[in-house]
Design a protein around this motif. Structure first.
Motif, mmCIF file in Angstrom:
data_model
loop_
_atom_site.group_PDB
_atom_site.id
_atom_site.type_symbol
_atom_site.label_atom_id
_atom_site.label_comp_id
_atom_site.label_asym_id
_atom_site.label_seq_id
_atom_site.Cartn_x
_atom_site.Cartn_y
_atom_site.Cartn_z
ATOM 1 N N THR A 8 0.838 -1.197 0.000
ATOM 2 C CA THR A 8 0.000 0.000 0.000
ATOM 3 C C THR A 8 0.876 1.251 0.000
ATOM 4 O OG1 THR A 8 -0.083 0.252 2.402
ATOM 5 C CG2 THR A 8 -1.742 -1.202 1.383
ATOM 6 N N PRO A 9 0.330 2.377 -0.440
ATOM 7 C CA PRO A 9 1.087 3.626 -0.369
ATOM 8 C C PRO A 9 1.505 3.983 1.058
ATOM 9 C CG PRO A 9 -0.771 3.901 -1.850
ATOM 10 C CD PRO A 9 -0.940 2.563 -1.166
ATOM 11 N N ASP A 10 0.641 3.731 2.027
ATOM 12 C CA ASP A 10 0.989 4.038 3.419
ATOM 13 C C ASP A 10 2.229 3.269 3.863
ATOM 14 O OD1 ASP A 10 -1.056 5.873 3.766
ATOM 15 O OD2 ASP A 10 -2.431 4.398 4.626
ATOM 16 N N VAL A 15 8.145 2.962 5.006
ATOM 17 C CA VAL A 15 9.440 2.388 4.630
ATOM 18 C C VAL A 15 10.416 3.492 4.244
ATOM 19 C CG1 VAL A 15 10.616 0.989 2.876
ATOM 20 C CG2 VAL A 15 8.572 0.120 4.024
ATOM 21 N N LEU A 16 9.960 4.477 3.484
ATOM 22 C CA LEU A 16 10.848 5.567 3.088
ATOM 23 C C LEU A 16 11.334 6.359 4.297
ATOM 24 C CD1 LEU A 16 9.088 6.853 -0.138
ATOM 25 C CD2 LEU A 16 11.219 5.533 0.037
ATOM 26 N N GLN A 17 10.434 6.638 5.214
ATOM 27 C CA GLN A 17 10.828 7.365 6.420
ATOM 28 C C GLN A 17 11.824 6.540 7.237
ATOM 29 O OE1 GLN A 17 7.957 7.922 9.657
ATOM 30 N NE2 GLN A 17 8.549 10.089 9.654
ATOM 31 N N PRO A 48 2.898 9.213 -0.072
ATOM 32 C CA PRO A 48 3.716 8.489 -1.037
ATOM 33 C C PRO A 48 3.024 8.225 -2.370
ATOM 34 C CG PRO A 48 3.016 7.052 0.729
ATOM 35 C CD PRO A 48 2.634 8.439 1.125
ATOM 36 N N GLU A 49 1.701 8.338 -2.407
ATOM 37 C CA GLU A 49 1.003 8.128 -3.680
ATOM 38 C C GLU A 49 1.326 9.239 -4.684
ATOM 39 O OE1 GLU A 49 -1.608 10.543 -1.013
ATOM 40 O OE2 GLU A 49 -0.490 8.692 -0.730
#
Length: 84
Positions: A8-10, A15-17, A48-49
Motif C-alpha cells: 500500500t502507499p501508506d 518504509v521511506l521514512q 507516497p502516492e
C-alpha cells in the motif's frame, strides 16, 4: 539482508521514512542529496502516492536501497530460476 514487502502507499511512506532514518539522514540532509526541498521529502513520506517512479528510484538510491519486483507466488528459492 532485510526485505520489506510493500502493498500500500501508506506502507511505502513508512518504509521511506524508516530507510531515511536508518541511513542516518534528516529530511533536510536527504533533500540536499536530491536537490529538492525538505518540505518535499516530508510530503513524499506522508503522501507516497504522489511520488513518481523517478522520484522513488532517486530516494532509494539516496538511502542505498534497491527496488526488487517479485511475483507473489514465487518463493525465495525459485527467484534465481525466474526470467521476465
Amino acid at each position: 539482508m532485510l526485505r520489506v514487502m510493500i502493498s500500500t502507499p501508506d506502507q511505502l511512506g513508512q518504509v521511506l521514512q524508516g530507510a531515511r532514518k536508518v541511513a542516518g539522514l534528516t529530511q533536510a540532509e536527504a533533500a540536499a542529496r536530491l536537490d529538492i526541498s525538505q518540505s518535499r521529502i516530508s510530503h513524499m513520506e506522508l503522501n507516497p502516492e504522489t511520488i513518481s517512479a523517478g522520484q522513488l528510484l532517486a530516494l532509494l538510491g539516496a538511502y542505498d536501497l534497491d527496488l526488487v519486483v517479485q511475483h507473489r507466488a514465487i518463493g525465495e528459492a525459485e527467484i534465481q530460476k525466474f526470467e521476465w
